[in-house]
Scaffold this motif. Structure first.
Motif, PDB file in Angstrom:
ATOM      1  N   PRO A   1     -39.452  48.540  51.646  1.00 49.62           N
ATOM      2  CA  PRO A   1     -38.200  49.218  51.992  1.00 49.62           C
ATOM      3  C   PRO A   1     -37.498  49.816  50.776  1.00 49.62           C
ATOM      4  O   PRO A   1     -36.730  50.772  50.884  1.00 49.62           O
ATOM      5  CB  PRO A   1     -37.358  48.109  52.625  1.00 49.62           C
ATOM      6  N   GLY A   2     -37.755  49.246  49.622  1.00 49.25           N
ATOM      7  CA  GLY A   2     -37.222  49.717  48.350  1.00 49.25           C
ATOM      8  C   GLY A   2     -38.210  49.299  47.273  1.00 49.25           C
ATOM      9  O   GLY A   2     -39.287  48.809  47.590  1.00 49.25           O
ATOM     10  N   CYS A   3     -37.864  49.492  46.013  1.00 48.31           N
ATOM     11  CA  CYS A   3     -38.832  49.193  44.960  1.00 48.31           C
ATOM     12  C   CYS A   3     -38.197  48.500  43.761  1.00 48.31           C
ATOM     13  O   CYS A   3     -37.117  48.877  43.319  1.00 48.31           O
ATOM     14  CB  CYS A   3     -39.512  50.473  44.485  1.00 48.31           C
ATOM     15  N   THR A   4     -38.895  47.497  43.268  1.00 44.46           N
ATOM     16  CA  THR A   4     -38.612  46.924  41.963  1.00 44.46           C
ATOM     17  C   THR A   4     -39.920  46.979  41.181  1.00 44.46           C
ATOM     18  O   THR A   4     -40.995  47.157  41.764  1.00 44.46           O
ATOM     19  CB  THR A   4     -38.145  45.457  42.064  1.00 44.46           C
ATOM     20  N   ASP A   5     -39.829  46.825  39.884  1.00 40.20           N
ATOM     21  CA  ASP A   5     -41.047  46.887  39.079  1.00 40.20           C
ATOM     22  C   ASP A   5     -42.031  45.791  39.469  1.00 40.20           C
ATOM     23  O   ASP A   5     -43.247  46.021  39.526  1.00 40.20           O
ATOM     24  CB  ASP A   5     -40.698  46.773  37.596  1.00 40.20           C
ATOM     25  N   ARG A   6     -41.521  44.586  39.754  1.00 42.34           N
ATOM     26  CA  ARG A   6     -42.409  43.472  40.097  1.00 42.34           C
ATOM     27  C   ARG A   6     -43.101  43.709  41.438  1.00 42.34           C
ATOM     28  O   ARG A   6     -44.294  43.456  41.584  1.00 42.34           O
ATOM     29  CB  ARG A   6     -41.631  42.154  40.132  1.00 42.34           C
ATOM     30  N   VAL A   7     -42.353  44.177  42.410  1.00 43.56           N
ATOM     31  CA  VAL A   7     -42.958  44.449  43.719  1.00 43.56           C
ATOM     32  C   VAL A   7     -43.976  45.575  43.614  1.00 43.56           C
ATOM     33  O   VAL A   7     -45.089  45.477  44.152  1.00 43.56           O
ATOM     34  CB  VAL A   7     -41.878  44.773  44.763  1.00 43.56           C
ATOM     35  N   LEU A   8     -43.619  46.650  42.910  1.00 45.49           N
ATOM     36  CA  LEU A   8     -44.562  47.758  42.747  1.00 45.49           C
ATOM     37  C   LEU A   8     -45.843  47.303  42.070  1.00 45.49           C
ATOM     38  O   LEU A   8     -46.950  47.670  42.477  1.00 45.49           O
ATOM     39  CB  LEU A   8     -43.924  48.878  41.926  1.00 45.49           C
ATOM     40  N   GLY A   9     -45.704  46.487  41.036  1.00 43.18           N
ATOM     41  CA  GLY A   9     -46.885  45.993  40.334  1.00 43.18           C
ATOM     42  C   GLY A   9     -47.777  45.166  41.242  1.00 43.18           C
ATOM     43  O   GLY A   9     -49.011  45.316  41.228  1.00 43.18           O
ATOM     44  N   ALA A  10     -47.168  44.299  42.043  1.00 38.00           N
ATOM     45  CA  ALA A  10     -47.949  43.450  42.944  1.00 38.00           C
ATOM     46  C   ALA A  10     -48.639  44.270  44.021  1.00 38.00           C
ATOM     47  O   ALA A  10     -49.797  44.010  44.379  1.00 38.00           O
ATOM     48  CB  ALA A  10     -47.037  42.398  43.573  1.00 38.00           C
ATOM     49  N   VAL A  11     -47.941  45.266  44.542  1.00 39.62           N
ATOM     50  CA  VAL A  11     -48.525  46.127  45.570  1.00 39.62           C
ATOM     51  C   VAL A  11     -49.696  46.919  44.988  1.00 39.62           C
ATOM     52  O   VAL A  11     -50.769  47.024  45.601  1.00 39.62           O
ATOM     53  CB  VAL A  11     -47.448  47.063  46.153  1.00 39.62           C
TER      54      VAL A  11
END
Length: 212
Positions: free
Chosen positions: A95-105
């Motif tokens: 739904p939105g983005c953080t660096d940690r979430v983007l990296g994991a995805v």
């Protein structure tokens, strides 16, 4: 034909004019729901990670209804990405983005649609080479007029707007050149799932598949 295993984020935008965005409280509903969507002509589903049943539901659909492209939505924490991939999700949506979430995805290797609600967020994702995005929450963040207005300065980006969109407002979004598809929760109403009214879901899917 592009398979789920070799799909790109841009391919996700072309799977269907409407991507059903579904919340499943009981994993038993997942397979008949997916089958009803398929009968209605919808070959993709975004199952949100908002309930304890979500991962099992994804696993069941991936195993028992391989004809549909099953994705995991509401990926808001790094651990969600790995768990969804393990369950059999073919794509991920945030739904939105953080660096940690983007990296994991990105680490899963799956195609994904990262969420953005502002021009700055969209530009930041574009700097990372991400050009297929989720626009969320679409109606609350400015709707079709907003997406139309940013098409000029951000011509290389395409979106899947999600959030508050209905069968009546979807065509306005779909008419925009920077919109590939819309996300719609109206295809799987909670009361239809609870009552097992899969014929109604099939009918809603058929109407959605005809939109453009």
């Amino acid at each position: 034909m592009t398979t789920a295993a070799h799909a790109t984020a841009q391919d996700l935008l072309a799977l269907s004019p409407v991507v059903p965005v579904v919340v499943v409280d009981d994993a038993e509903h997942a397979v008949p729901l997916a089958q009803a969507l398929l009968r209605g002509g919808i070959g993709v589903i975004e199952l949100t990670l908002r309930t304890p049943a979500a991962l099992e539901a994804i696993e069941r659909v991936a195993a028992e209804v391989p004809e549909i492209v099953i994705g995991a939505g509401t990926v808001t924490a790094p651990e969600h990405a790995a768990a969804a991939a393990k369950a059999g999700a073919a794509f991920l949506v945030t739904p939105g983005c953080t660096d940690r979430v983007l990296g994991a995805v990105e680490d899963t290797g799956l195609p994904f649609l990262p969420g953005a609600a502002t021009v700055s967020e969209a530009m930041r994702l574009a700097e990372r080479g991400l050009t297929a995005l989720k626009f969320f929450p679409a109606e609350a963040a400015g709707g079709a007029d907003y997406l139309k207005s940013i098409g000029g300065p951000l011509p290389g980006l395409r979106f899947c707007p999600t959030g508050g969109i209905t069968v009546d407002t979807a065509p306005r979004y779909l008419a925009l050149p920077n919109v590939g598809c819309v996300g719609g929760s109206w295809l799987a109403p909670k009361d239809a799932l609870l009552s097992g009214d899969y014929a109604r879901i099939e009918s809603l899917a058929r109407a959605a598949a005809a939109l453009r």
